[in-house]
Write an enzyme that holds these catalytic residues in place. Structure first.
Site, PDB file in Angstrom:
ATOM      1  N   ASN A 149      -1.987 -11.598   1.425  1.00 36.19           N
ATOM      2  CA  ASN A 149      -2.885 -11.258   0.290  1.00 36.19           C
ATOM      3  C   ASN A 149      -2.739 -11.636  -0.954  1.00 36.19           C
ATOM      4  OD1 ASN A 149      -4.504  -8.244  -1.152  1.00 36.19           O
ATOM      5  ND2 ASN A 149      -5.402 -10.042  -0.717  1.00 36.19           N
ATOM      6  N   CYS A 192      -2.296 -15.471  -1.576  1.00 38.50           N
ATOM      7  CA  CYS A 192      -2.502 -16.726  -1.774  1.00 38.50           C
ATOM      8  C   CYS A 192      -4.238 -17.098  -1.381  1.00 38.50           C
ATOM      9  CB  CYS A 192      -1.963 -17.921  -0.732  1.00 38.50           C
ATOM     10  SG  CYS A 192      -0.164 -17.836  -1.153  1.00 38.50           S
ATOM     11  N   ARG A 193      -4.493 -17.174  -0.040  1.00 38.03           N
ATOM     12  CA  ARG A 193      -5.982 -17.284   0.242  1.00 38.03           C
ATOM     13  C   ARG A 193      -7.025 -16.157   0.146  1.00 38.03           C
ATOM     14  NH1 ARG A 193      -4.218 -18.600   6.212  1.00 38.03           N
ATOM     15  NH2 ARG A 193      -2.887 -16.941   5.684  1.00 38.03           N
ATOM     16  N   SER A 194      -6.688 -15.142   0.500  1.00 41.96           N
ATOM     17  CA  SER A 194      -7.597 -14.013   0.404  1.00 41.96           C
ATOM     18  C   SER A 194      -8.139 -13.551  -0.984  1.00 41.96           C
ATOM     19  CB  SER A 194      -7.313 -13.005   1.172  1.00 41.96           C
ATOM     20  OG  SER A 194      -6.364 -11.981   1.063  1.00 41.96           O
ATOM     21  N   CYS A 201      -6.071 -12.207   4.474  1.00 44.56           N
ATOM     22  CA  CYS A 201      -5.508 -13.197   5.233  1.00 44.56           C
ATOM     23  C   CYS A 201      -4.064 -12.506   5.575  1.00 44.56           C
ATOM     24  CB  CYS A 201      -4.975 -14.127   4.063  1.00 44.56           C
ATOM     25  SG  CYS A 201      -4.265 -13.695   2.389  1.00 44.56           S
ATOM     26  N   ASP A 253      -2.457 -22.205   5.529  1.00 41.97           N
ATOM     27  CA  ASP A 253      -1.849 -21.403   4.396  1.00 41.97           C
ATOM     28  C   ASP A 253      -0.910 -22.161   3.316  1.00 41.97           C
ATOM     29  OD1 ASP A 253      -0.581 -19.323   3.249  1.00 41.97           O
ATOM     30  OD2 ASP A 253      -0.261 -18.228   5.050  1.00 41.97           O
TER      31      ASP A 253
HETATM   32  P1  4NP Z   1      -1.583 -15.891   2.276  1.00 40.87           P
HETATM   33  O1  4NP Z   1      -0.346 -16.704   2.397  1.00 40.87           O
HETATM   34  O2  4NP Z   1      -1.582 -15.035   3.646  1.00 40.87           O
HETATM   35  O3  4NP Z   1      -2.592 -16.731   2.285  1.00 40.87           O
HETATM   36  O4  4NP Z   1      -1.752 -14.603   1.225  1.00 40.87           O
HETATM   37  C1  4NP Z   1       1.183 -15.950   2.480  1.00 40.87           C
HETATM   38  C2  4NP Z   1       1.810 -15.370   1.706  1.00 40.87           C
HETATM   39  C3  4NP Z   1       2.997 -14.759   1.801  1.00 40.87           C
HETATM   40  C4  4NP Z   1       3.361 -14.796   3.165  1.00 40.87           C
HETATM   41  C5  4NP Z   1       3.021 -15.513   4.110  1.00 40.87           C
HETATM   42  C6  4NP Z   1       1.613 -16.237   3.833  1.00 40.87           C
HETATM   43  N1  4NP Z   1       4.877 -14.201   3.537  1.00 40.87           N
HETATM   44  O5  4NP Z   1       5.512 -14.642   4.436  1.00 40.87           O
HETATM   45  O6  4NP Z   1       5.479 -13.815   2.488  1.00 40.87           O
END
Ligand code: 4NP
Length: 161
Positions: free
Chosen positions: A11, A13-15, A8, A129
């Site tokens: 790294n 939340c989702r993955s 994702c 997300d």
């Molecule tokens: P993820 O979500 O891709 O599902 O882990 C996010 C986590 C952090 C950020 C963006 C999306 N960020 O911009 O820090």
């Protein structure tokens, strides 16, 4: 060993949710000795961080282990090491392309997929997300269903049954 990498953006939340859930499902299917699982982000902001509190809460609630998991960034080597790279959304697939190593004749490379391509019937092909939406429950349900389908796909493709 069949190697599966979930990808994702951050790294956190989702993955990592997919990594923990899929590892749980693989264990339950008695395939932990055949399928290895990891996750990574295309962004570098959270390297070394544990999963997001929202992901930890929902994994705790469902008794899914995520002990020791830490965010890392995708590397070009991942394309050679892993059998399957499973992205959460279309922008992840686009960002991944920037990490792909130069082609080497005869070298086997990971096949790249989107997780929701394994969930027929869903019109949305991108996992939303929860870092922005805050809806970790919705994402958990999508990831759980799609990971189960992914496992069935791999079992058939790799003739594991
Ligand atoms: P993820 O979500 O891709 O599902 O882990 C996010 C986590 C952090 C950020 C963006 C999306 N960020 O911009 O820090």
């Amino acid at each position: 060993m069949i190697q599966v990498l979930f990808v994702c953006l951050g790294n956190i939340c989702r993955s990592p949710m997919a990594e923990a859930l899929f590892r749980h499902q693989v264990k339950q299917a008695g395939l932990a000795h055949v399928i290895a699982i990891d996750s990574a982000g295309t962004g570098d902001w959270h390297i070394g961080h544990p999963p997001h509190q929202g992901t930890r809460d929902i994994l705790d609630k469902n008794q899914i282990d995520y002990k020791g998991m830490q965010a890392r960034q995708v590397t070009s080597d991942d394309f050679v090491q892993f059998t399957y790279i499973v992205a959460m959304d279309e922008s992840n697939v686009r960002n991944l392309a920037g990490f792909a190593p130069a082609p080497v004749a005869g070298e086997k490379r990971a096949s790249i997929h989107k997780l929701l391509d394994f969930a027929p019937g869903r019109t949305n092909k991108d996992v939303p997300d929860p870092y922005y939406t805050g809806n970790f429950q919705e994402v958990y349900e999508m990831v759980e269903e799609s990971c189960a389908r992914l496992l069935a796909f791999i079992i058939e493709k790799e003739q594991l049954s």
